[in-house]
Design a protein around this motif. Structure first.
Motif, PDB file in Angstrom:
ATOM      1  N   GLU A  12       0.819  -1.207   0.000  1.00  0.00           N
ATOM      2  CA  GLU A  12       0.000   0.000   0.000  1.00  0.00           C
ATOM      3  C   GLU A  12       0.854   1.258   0.000  1.00  0.00           C
ATOM      4  O   GLU A  12       0.512   2.244  -0.648  1.00  0.00           O
ATOM      5  CB  GLU A  12      -0.961   0.003   1.192  1.00  0.00           C
ATOM      6  CG  GLU A  12      -2.192  -0.853   0.985  1.00  0.00           C
ATOM      7  CD  GLU A  12      -2.947  -0.485  -0.290  1.00  0.00           C
ATOM      8  OE1 GLU A  12      -3.150   0.721  -0.546  1.00  0.00           O
ATOM      9  OE2 GLU A  12      -3.329  -1.402  -1.041  1.00  0.00           O
ATOM     10  N   ARG A  55       2.159   1.789  -3.456  1.00  0.00           N
ATOM     11  CA  ARG A  55       1.122   2.307  -4.334  1.00  0.00           C
ATOM     12  C   ARG A  55       0.898   3.798  -4.104  1.00  0.00           C
ATOM     13  O   ARG A  55       0.665   4.548  -5.048  1.00  0.00           O
ATOM     14  CB  ARG A  55      -0.176   1.531  -4.115  1.00  0.00           C
ATOM     15  CG  ARG A  55      -0.118   0.112  -4.652  1.00  0.00           C
ATOM     16  CD  ARG A  55      -1.341  -0.692  -4.274  1.00  0.00           C
ATOM     17  NE  ARG A  55      -1.254  -2.055  -4.798  1.00  0.00           N
ATOM     18  CZ  ARG A  55      -2.001  -3.065  -4.396  1.00  0.00           C
ATOM     19  NH1 ARG A  55      -2.913  -2.863  -3.454  1.00  0.00           N
ATOM     20  NH2 ARG A  55      -1.861  -4.253  -4.923  1.00  0.00           N
ATOM     21  N   GLN A  56       0.977   4.224  -2.868  1.00  0.00           N
ATOM     22  CA  GLN A  56       0.778   5.638  -2.570  1.00  0.00           C
ATOM     23  C   GLN A  56       1.896   6.491  -3.155  1.00  0.00           C
ATOM     24  O   GLN A  56       1.692   7.656  -3.489  1.00  0.00           O
ATOM     25  CB  GLN A  56       0.693   5.839  -1.064  1.00  0.00           C
ATOM     26  CG  GLN A  56      -0.569   5.256  -0.435  1.00  0.00           C
ATOM     27  CD  GLN A  56      -0.495   5.214   1.073  1.00  0.00           C
ATOM     28  OE1 GLN A  56       0.424   5.759   1.683  1.00  0.00           O
ATOM     29  NE2 GLN A  56      -1.454   4.540   1.702  1.00  0.00           N
TER      30      GLN A  56
END
Length: 318
Positions: free
Chosen positions: A29, A32-33
């Motif tokens: 995550e 992805r950020q």
């Protein structure tokens, strides 16, 4: 000149800030950020569009998020359209990371662009992204008029892993005898996952935005079974000749600083050998993923519009 000197000169030429490769130890995550989260507010020529709206299209395991871009020059619907798939190794990327590419492509092509937010690994593995891409293609082929797109004039497009999905759709329609796209736009496409570690890379190919380690990271998440590496769905470069017959015309972009450079040209040659109309353009000083750098590169801004123009001309929008 050392490898570090070459990179330093290249970065200075493009006026790029100091950039580090992604830390693959970070949770998915967080990666992805951090993936291509750029501030486009400073782009002096960001295109103004007639409409940008979110919607959903049916997917094999539920609705898929999508975003429709309607340029000012789109004309009276239904008109030609582009189905776009973002890159990111089937692990990263979304509608936001490739928003500006789609905006500039829509403006340059005068076509409506529908971007698809397909499922990512490791939450889902092969062939989930490919199944989502196929579902999106089937939907737009039969329901494109609902969003102003003529089903007879649709291009499939994508960068990197998204280029893989675009090439897959064309080949899959050959296998199934389904509706064929009118055009394929492949932007520095990832066309095979079979040979990574053994692939010989020159210094300029092996580290800026993409690397052997990053390839293996993506492959390990999306293709946990080695038996799938040569599957023509994930490695369309190795599809048998009969699956390349009667494919739509293609335009392929390759970059000089990119380990995918040679496979892009090899795929163009294979298509051309089968009688497919193919055009290609090389950006010798550009890196893999450069179309995401429109906020800092005039070359990237121009190229995003140019690939749109090529597609618009192929679809009869220009």
């Amino acid at each position: 000149m050392t490898f570090d000197d070459a990179f330093r000169n290249f970065r200075e030429k493009l006026h790029l800030p100091e950039m580090q490769p992604p830390d693959l130890r970070l949770p998915i995550e967080r990666l992805r950020q951090q993936f291509f989260r750029m501030d486009y507010s400073g782009e002096p020529d960001a295109p103004e569009l007639a409409e940008v709206k979110l919607l959903t299209v049916p997917g094999p395991s539920g609705p898929l998020k999508a975003r429709l871009y309607v340029p000012l020059g789109a004309g009276i619907p239904p008109g030609p359209g582009i189905l776009f798939f973002h890159g990111g190794g089937f692990v990263l990327g979304d509608l936001e990371s490739h928003d500006m590419i789609c905006r500039r492509m829509a403006e340059g092509s005068r076509c409506r662009v529908l971007a698809i937010d397909y499922r990512l690994a490791p939450e889902t593995c092969f062939p989930c992204a490919h199944d989502d891409a196929l579902a999106a293609w089937q939907w737009i082929s039969h329901h494109g008029e609902e969003i102003g797109i003529d089903h007879r004039r649709i291009a499939v497009a994508g960068d990197s892993a998204g280029g893989n999905l675009a090439a897959f759709i064309c080949q899959q329609m050959n296998r199934e005898g389904g509706p064929m796209p009118a055009f394929q736009l492949l932007l520095y496409p990832l066309l095979q996952f079979a040979d990574i570690r053994s692939k010989k890379m020159s210094p300029q190919e092996s580290g800026f935005f993409i690397s052997v380690g990053l390839f293996e990271f993506f492959r390990g998440h999306y293709l946990p079974s080695p038996e799938t590496f040569m599957d023509p769905r994930i490695s369309p470069l190795f599809a048998p000749a009969e699956e390349l017959r009667n494919l739509p015309p293609a335009h392929i972009i390759v970059c000089g600083w990119d380990p995918l450079h040679d496979e892009g040209l090899a795929y163009a040659a294979k298509l051309r050998a089968m009688g497919i109309q193919v055009s290609e353009k090389e950006y010798p000083s550009m890196v893999h993923g450069f179309l995401n750098l429109t906020h800092i590169s005039a070359t990237a801004r121009t190229a995003a519009r140019e690939v749109g123009k090529v597609t618009g001309e192929a679809l009869g929008a220009i």
